[in-house]
Design a protein around this motif. Structure first.
Motif, PDB file in Angstrom:
ATOM      1  N   GLU A 279      41.617 -12.990  57.200  1.00  0.00           N
ATOM      2  CA  GLU A 279      40.471 -12.098  57.363  1.00  0.00           C
ATOM      3  C   GLU A 279      39.687 -11.970  56.054  1.00  0.00           C
ATOM      4  O   GLU A 279      38.455 -11.874  56.077  1.00  0.00           O
TER       5      GLU A 279
ATOM      6  N   ARG B 115      36.859   1.710  56.458  1.00  0.00           N
ATOM      7  CA  ARG B 115      36.595   0.443  57.152  1.00  0.00           C
ATOM      8  C   ARG B 115      37.575   0.148  58.285  1.00  0.00           C
ATOM      9  O   ARG B 115      37.208  -0.415  59.310  1.00  0.00           O
TER      10      ARG B 115
ATOM     11  N   LEU C  33      37.395  -5.132  51.692  1.00  0.00           N
ATOM     12  CA  LEU C  33      38.120  -4.779  52.919  1.00  0.00           C
ATOM     13  C   LEU C  33      38.969  -3.531  52.746  1.00  0.00           C
ATOM     14  O   LEU C  33      39.652  -3.110  53.686  1.00  0.00           O
TER      15      LEU C  33
ATOM     16  N   TRP D 224      45.930 -10.945  57.170  1.00  0.00           N
ATOM     17  CA  TRP D 224      45.023 -10.292  56.223  1.00  0.00           C
ATOM     18  C   TRP D 224      44.353 -11.301  55.289  1.00  0.00           C
ATOM     19  O   TRP D 224      43.169 -11.164  54.974  1.00  0.00           O
TER      20      TRP D 224
ATOM     21  N   ALA E 151      35.873 -13.120  55.692  1.00  0.00           N
ATOM     22  CA  ALA E 151      34.894 -12.123  55.243  1.00  0.00           C
ATOM     23  C   ALA E 151      34.168 -12.576  53.986  1.00  0.00           C
ATOM     24  O   ALA E 151      33.242 -11.897  53.533  1.00  0.00           O
TER      25      ALA E 151
END
Length: 212
Positions: free
Chosen positions: A35, A13, A102, A32, A39
């Motif tokens: 994110e 990814r 992720l 992170w 997500a």
């Protein structure tokens, strides 16, 4: 049925390069976590907490991060639980976030202390009523005869406190002050990216790549 030894996944990814990562691990973590939230991964705020008891046996459980800043990572729990007792005897602990979708893991190590009573009070009173009553009702980590004990306790404290349950003296927050961070990004052929940040004497951070 397929053998678990035969389960395989190719990680493709993203990547984690030294030149593209933040020099400050807290800012890298913030990026992170943001994110992961964006997500919409399941429970991006869930983290595994590892502690060690006086018998030197480690134990883990999942808790929820409730705040973070330059002072550290914060969560809330029962001080009389197993983790609370273990932290009272050995204040060093480790945290781990695993955002499967992720292909990312964050590991954090450091020393733990209780947050201030004012911080614990503020967070406790922001919780839903059922959660506040639950903090009184559950003798966390203790043996109970059945679920009826919890239900009876909840009813008792709800009647006692009505709409104004105070924070229990045995419940509050902890803060882990990191001195070591690791960021792991899955990569193809098991050649994963893994960066470690170690706190230095001057308060800065040494960033190094580790073999996966």
């Amino acid at each position: 049925m397929k053998s678990i030894a035969d389960l395989r996944k190719s990680y493709e990814r993203a990547e984690l390069d030294e030149s593209a990562s933040n020099a400050n691990p807290l800012q890298q973590f913030d990026q992170w976590l943001t994110e992961a939230i964006q997500a919409e991964v399941p429970e991006p705020n869930a983290m595994t907490l590892a502690t060690v008891g006086s018998d030197l046996r480690p134990s883990t459980r999942v808790v929820l991060i409730k705040g973070f800043d330059a002072r550290g990572i914060v969560w809330y729990t029962n001080y009389e639980s197993r983790k609370g007792r273990e932290l009272a005897g050995n204040p060093f602990a480790a945290l781990q976030f695993h955002w499967v979708e992720l292909e990312r893991v964050v590991r954090i190590e450091g020393v733990v202390e209780r947050v201030s009573a004012e911080e614990s009070d503020a967070y406790f009173h922001s919780r839903p009523m059922d959660s506040r009553i639950g903090a009184w009702a559950s003798p966390q980590s203790e043996v109970i005869s059945g679920r009826g004990v919890l239900v009876a306790n909840a009813a008792k404290y709800a009647a006692q406190f009505l709409l104004q349950p105070p924070r229990p003296p045995h419940w509050g927050g902890y803060r882990l002050k990191p001195d070591n961070w690791q960021f792991w990004q899955g990569r193809k052929s098991r050649l994963h990216d893994r960066l470690r940040y170690s706190e230095q004497a001057d308060g800065g951070w040494l960033r190094e790549r580790l073999a996966p």
